[in-house]
Design a protein around this motif. Structure first.
Motif, PDB file in Angstrom:
ATOM      1  N   SER A   1      22.504  63.961 -32.935  1.00  0.00           N
ATOM      2  CA  SER A   1      22.867  65.312 -33.350  1.00  0.00           C
ATOM      3  C   SER A   1      23.743  66.021 -32.318  1.00  0.00           C
ATOM      4  CB  SER A   1      21.599  66.137 -33.594  1.00  0.00           C
ATOM      5  OG  SER A   1      20.770  66.154 -32.443  1.00  0.00           O
ATOM      6  N   MET A   2      23.868  65.453 -31.119  1.00  0.00           N
ATOM      7  CA  MET A   2      24.743  66.001 -30.082  1.00  0.00           C
ATOM      8  C   MET A   2      25.212  64.854 -29.188  1.00  0.00           C
ATOM      9  SD  MET A   2      21.922  68.011 -27.693  1.00  0.00           S
ATOM     10  CE  MET A   2      23.017  68.260 -26.282  1.00  0.00           C
ATOM     11  N   PRO A   3      26.324  65.015 -28.482  1.00  0.00           N
ATOM     12  CA  PRO A   3      26.861  63.907 -27.681  1.00  0.00           C
ATOM     13  C   PRO A   3      25.903  63.395 -26.617  1.00  0.00           C
ATOM     14  CG  PRO A   3      28.525  65.604 -27.990  1.00  0.00           C
ATOM     15  CD  PRO A   3      27.240  66.177 -28.514  1.00  0.00           C
ATOM     16  N   ASP A   4      25.240  64.306 -25.911  1.00  0.00           N
ATOM     17  CA  ASP A   4      24.327  63.912 -24.834  1.00  0.00           C
ATOM     18  C   ASP A   4      22.888  64.022 -25.322  1.00  0.00           C
ATOM     19  OD1 ASP A   4      23.005  63.375 -22.478  1.00  0.00           O
ATOM     20  OD2 ASP A   4      23.508  65.297 -21.525  1.00  0.00           O
ATOM     21  N   MET A   5      22.429  62.991 -26.008  1.00  0.00           N
ATOM     22  CA  MET A   5      21.069  63.031 -26.549  1.00  0.00           C
ATOM     23  C   MET A   5      20.020  63.021 -25.439  1.00  0.00           C
ATOM     24  SD  MET A   5      21.088  63.509 -29.734  1.00  0.00           S
ATOM     25  CE  MET A   5      19.374  63.166 -30.133  1.00  0.00           C
ATOM     26  N   ARG A   6      20.293  62.335 -24.347  1.00  0.00           N
ATOM     27  CA  ARG A   6      19.339  62.322 -23.236  1.00  0.00           C
ATOM     28  C   ARG A   6      19.109  63.747 -22.715  1.00  0.00           C
ATOM     29  NH1 ARG A   6      17.817  58.310 -19.111  1.00  0.00           N
ATOM     30  NH2 ARG A   6      17.224  59.349 -17.172  1.00  0.00           N
ATOM     31  N   GLY A   7      20.210  64.467 -22.462  1.00  0.00           N
ATOM     32  CA  GLY A   7      20.085  65.831 -21.968  1.00  0.00           C
ATOM     33  C   GLY A   7      19.443  66.755 -22.984  1.00  0.00           C
ATOM     34  N   GLY A   8      19.806  66.583 -24.254  1.00  0.00           N
ATOM     35  CA  GLY A   8      19.239  67.426 -25.293  1.00  0.00           C
ATOM     36  C   GLY A   8      17.747  67.208 -25.469  1.00  0.00           C
ATOM     37  N   VAL A   9      17.322  65.948 -25.483  1.00  0.00           N
ATOM     38  CA  VAL A   9      15.899  65.643 -25.637  1.00  0.00           C
ATOM     39  C   VAL A   9      15.118  66.114 -24.412  1.00  0.00           C
ATOM     40  CG1 VAL A   9      14.230  63.744 -25.781  1.00  0.00           C
ATOM     41  CG2 VAL A   9      16.234  63.770 -27.286  1.00  0.00           C
ATOM     42  N   ASN A  10      15.708  65.998 -23.223  1.00  0.00           N
ATOM     43  CA  ASN A  10      15.057  66.519 -22.017  1.00  0.00           C
ATOM     44  C   ASN A  10      14.805  68.016 -22.141  1.00  0.00           C
ATOM     45  OD1 ASN A  10      14.929  64.042 -20.782  1.00  0.00           O
ATOM     46  ND2 ASN A  10      16.623  64.406 -19.362  1.00  0.00           N
ATOM     47  N   ALA A  11      15.783  68.738 -22.683  1.00  0.00           N
ATOM     48  CA  ALA A  11      15.627  70.186 -22.856  1.00  0.00           C
ATOM     49  C   ALA A  11      14.516  70.491 -23.858  1.00  0.00           C
ATOM     50  CB  ALA A  11      16.949  70.796 -23.322  1.00  0.00           C
ATOM     51  N   TYR A  12      14.450  69.681 -24.915  1.00  0.00           N
ATOM     52  CA  TYR A  12      13.420  69.856 -25.951  1.00  0.00           C
ATOM     53  C   TYR A  12      12.025  69.668 -25.352  1.00  0.00           C
ATOM     54  CZ  TYR A  12      11.621  69.367 -30.804  1.00  0.00           C
ATOM     55  OH  TYR A  12      10.976  69.523 -31.998  1.00  0.00           O
ATOM     56  N   VAL A  13      11.824  68.541 -24.667  1.00  0.00           N
ATOM     57  CA  VAL A  13      10.483  68.248 -24.160  1.00  0.00           C
ATOM     58  C   VAL A  13      10.092  69.194 -23.027  1.00  0.00           C
ATOM     59  CG1 VAL A  13      11.126  66.485 -22.442  1.00  0.00           C
ATOM     60  CG2 VAL A  13       8.911  66.348 -23.576  1.00  0.00           C
ATOM     61  N   LYS A  14      11.070  69.634 -22.234  1.00  0.00           N
ATOM     62  CA  LYS A  14      10.771  70.596 -21.167  1.00  0.00           C
ATOM     63  C   LYS A  14      10.239  71.894 -21.762  1.00  0.00           C
ATOM     64  CE  LYS A  14      12.767  73.015 -17.187  1.00  0.00           C
ATOM     65  NZ  LYS A  14      14.002  73.224 -16.378  1.00  0.00           N
ATOM     66  N   LYS A  15      10.879  72.345 -22.829  1.00  0.00           N
ATOM     67  CA  LYS A  15      10.414  73.561 -23.494  1.00  0.00           C
ATOM     68  C   LYS A  15       9.032  73.372 -24.087  1.00  0.00           C
ATOM     69  CE  LYS A  15      10.677  77.689 -25.247  1.00  0.00           C
ATOM     70  NZ  LYS A  15      10.634  78.890 -24.375  1.00  0.00           N
ATOM     71  N   LEU A  16       8.819  72.230 -24.743  1.00  0.00           N
ATOM     72  CA  LEU A  16       7.520  71.972 -25.359  1.00  0.00           C
ATOM     73  C   LEU A  16       6.424  71.884 -24.305  1.00  0.00           C
ATOM     74  CD1 LEU A  16       6.241  71.587 -28.129  1.00  0.00           C
ATOM     75  CD2 LEU A  16       6.718  69.129 -27.951  1.00  0.00           C
ATOM     76  N   ARG A  17       6.735  71.287 -23.154  1.00  0.00           N
ATOM     77  CA  ARG A  17       5.764  71.205 -22.051  1.00  0.00           C
ATOM     78  C   ARG A  17       5.354  72.604 -21.581  1.00  0.00           C
ATOM     79  NH1 ARG A  17       3.489  66.265 -21.554  1.00  0.00           N
ATOM     80  NH2 ARG A  17       5.007  64.590 -21.320  1.00  0.00           N
ATOM     81  N   SER A  18       6.291  73.547 -21.635  1.00  0.00           N
ATOM     82  CA  SER A  18       5.973  74.906 -21.186  1.00  0.00           C
ATOM     83  C   SER A  18       5.054  75.627 -22.163  1.00  0.00           C
ATOM     84  CB  SER A  18       7.268  75.719 -21.006  1.00  0.00           C
ATOM     85  OG  SER A  18       7.837  76.074 -22.261  1.00  0.00           O
ATOM     86  N   LEU A  19       4.908  75.071 -23.358  1.00  0.00           N
ATOM     87  CA  LEU A  19       4.115  75.720 -24.402  1.00  0.00           C
ATOM     88  C   LEU A  19       2.742  75.091 -24.610  1.00  0.00           C
ATOM     89  CD1 LEU A  19       7.012  76.026 -27.017  1.00  0.00           C
ATOM     90  CD2 LEU A  19       6.093  77.867 -25.592  1.00  0.00           C
ATOM     91  N   THR A  20       2.591  73.810 -24.252  1.00  0.00           N
ATOM     92  CA  THR A  20       1.327  73.120 -24.516  1.00  0.00           C
ATOM     93  C   THR A  20       0.977  72.158 -23.391  1.00  0.00           C
ATOM     94  OG1 THR A  20       0.132  71.692 -26.084  1.00  0.00           O
ATOM     95  CG2 THR A  20       2.505  71.306 -25.840  1.00  0.00           C
ATOM     96  N   ASP A  21      -0.316  71.959 -23.176  1.00  0.00           N
ATOM     97  CA  ASP A  21      -0.797  70.969 -22.216  1.00  0.00           C
ATOM     98  C   ASP A  21      -1.163  69.658 -22.902  1.00  0.00           C
ATOM     99  OD1 ASP A  21      -0.511  72.549 -19.990  1.00  0.00           O
ATOM    100  OD2 ASP A  21      -2.554  73.329 -20.056  1.00  0.00           O
ATOM    101  N   LYS A  22      -0.981  69.588 -24.211  1.00  0.00           N
ATOM    102  CA  LYS A  22      -1.341  68.367 -24.931  1.00  0.00           C
ATOM    103  C   LYS A  22      -0.292  67.278 -24.712  1.00  0.00           C
ATOM    104  CE  LYS A  22      -4.199  70.681 -28.311  1.00  0.00           C
ATOM    105  NZ  LYS A  22      -4.553  70.853 -29.736  1.00  0.00           N
ATOM    106  N   LYS A  23      -0.697  66.050 -25.010  1.00  0.00           N
ATOM    107  CA  LYS A  23       0.211  64.919 -24.832  1.00  0.00           C
ATOM    108  C   LYS A  23       1.450  65.077 -25.724  1.00  0.00           C
ATOM    109  CE  LYS A  23      -2.997  61.263 -23.385  1.00  0.00           C
ATOM    110  NZ  LYS A  23      -4.315  61.898 -23.476  1.00  0.00           N
ATOM    111  N   ILE A  24       2.573  64.621 -25.194  1.00  0.00           N
ATOM    112  CA  ILE A  24       3.824  64.651 -25.935  1.00  0.00           C
ATOM    113  C   ILE A  24       4.410  63.247 -25.944  1.00  0.00           C
ATOM    114  CG2 ILE A  24       6.164  65.586 -26.057  1.00  0.00           C
ATOM    115  CD1 ILE A  24       5.132  68.063 -24.598  1.00  0.00           C
ATOM    116  N   GLY A  25       4.702  62.743 -27.135  1.00  0.00           N
ATOM    117  CA  GLY A  25       5.274  61.409 -27.268  1.00  0.00           C
ATOM    118  C   GLY A  25       6.662  61.461 -27.871  1.00  0.00           C
TER     119      GLY A  25
END
Length: 316
Positions: free
Chosen positions: A98-122
């Motif tokens: 969905s964007m040229p740099d999927m690694r950077g985009g997914v990192n941004a996604y999971v970083k945000k999700l980590r800030s919202l929950t302490d549950k496991k993220i896969g």
């Protein structure tokens, strides 16, 4: 061993006999959204039925962000839509560039999700996209990969990359649903408890002025366990387990008991029980020598007849 399925609004609730289906399941993974704009039409119904039939569940979201900011918005929407349903874990479904740099985009996604929950993220990553997307797998607690082989409903293939869940077919058949289902198996020496039980995160104050984040590891006692075997398994000592769990009798532990493996020395604090399949408030109250009314009041439970696997019950 039961089955693990993943479902979305493509599996219409009116065509599912949840009672029959859930009898065969160890776990379900339910889609919440397809990007931010498309909310899965049936995710709340699927999850309500999983709870009603005591089936552990996690949630997933198809990733479609076109920028890091957009990825963060998707993470926020994913969390907001699922948080009140108390899933055991969250999964990013990465199958689209969905964007040229999927690694950077997914990192941004999971970083945000980590800030919202302490549950496991896969992360669920297409086998054919694994190398080209080059995602940072260290950001995730587990990896889920599809690889079908003959795709005839049986296990006859293995992903080329290390993973914790293997989706081995999208043509599975189970009682209670006449259509095809995605079926999955656990890999990498994981257990079902790894997915359905939480890892607690606590703040520990060190000599510095800033709190350090420390992850406490918990083990759920199984039938036949003793502190010696648990200590050996985790490379610690019986004395250490006794100390950090404030155990009065090291020879007396019981199935379902939570044993902290690492972290702060225990002080007087609440006992938390993780609901297992088949539990109800009556048998939990008997186990801990308390009453159903006390558990209802302490946990602000609206319906004492409705608890579900993975739910945390405060005992005292």
């Amino acid at each position: 061993m039961g089955k693990i399925i993943d479902i979305s609004h493509h599996q219409v609730p009116s065509k599912i006999n949840y009672k029959e289906l859930c009898k065969q399941l160890d776990m379900a993974i339910v889609r919440v959204q397809y990007g931010s704009r498309t909310i899965d039409r049936h995710y709340k119904t699927h999850i309500a039925e999983m709870k009603r039939h005591n089936t552990p569940f996690g949630v997933y979201a198809w990733v479609r962000g076109v920028s890091e900011r957009d990825m963060q918005k998707e993470a926020q929407d994913f969390f907001n839509r699922a948080k009140d349903l108390n899933p055991s874990f969250y999964i990013l479904d990465v199958e689209e560039k969905s964007m040229p740099d999927m690694r950077g985009g997914v990192n941004a996604y999971v970083k945000k999700l980590r800030s919202l929950t302490d549950k496991k993220i896969g992360v669920y990553i297409g086998h054919h996209l694994y190398k080209s997307f080059n995602l940072d797998m260290s950001k995730f607690d587990f990896v889920w990969i599809p690889h079908y082989g003959r795709n005839d409903g049986t296990i006859n293939s293995k992903p080329s990359f290390t993973c914790d869940l293997h989706q081995y077919t999208d043509r599975g058949r189970l009682e209670g649903y006449s259509g095809y289902l995605d079926l999955n198996r656990i890999m990498n020496n994981r257990t079902i408890e790894f997915f359905t039980e939480e890892t607690k995160k606590v703040s520990e104050t060190s000599n510095s002025s800033k709190p350090n984040k420390v992850t406490d590891t918990f083990y759920t006692v199984k039938k036949g366990d003793n502190l010696s075997t648990i200590a050996k398994k985790y490379g610690t000592t019986v004395n250490n387990l006794v100390e950090i769990n404030n155990i009065k009798n090291p020879n007396l532990i019981y199935p379902g008991q939570k044993i902290k493996i690492s972290g702060n020395i225990a002080s007087k604090k609440s006992t938390i029980y993780t609901v297992k399949k088949g539990d109800n408030l009556s048998n939990i109250s008997k186990r801990y020598n308390t009453t159903v009314n006390k558990l209802v009041k302490l946990n602000n439970i609206k319906n004492p007849n409705l608890i579900y696997p993975g739910q945390k019950i405060r005992i005292d």
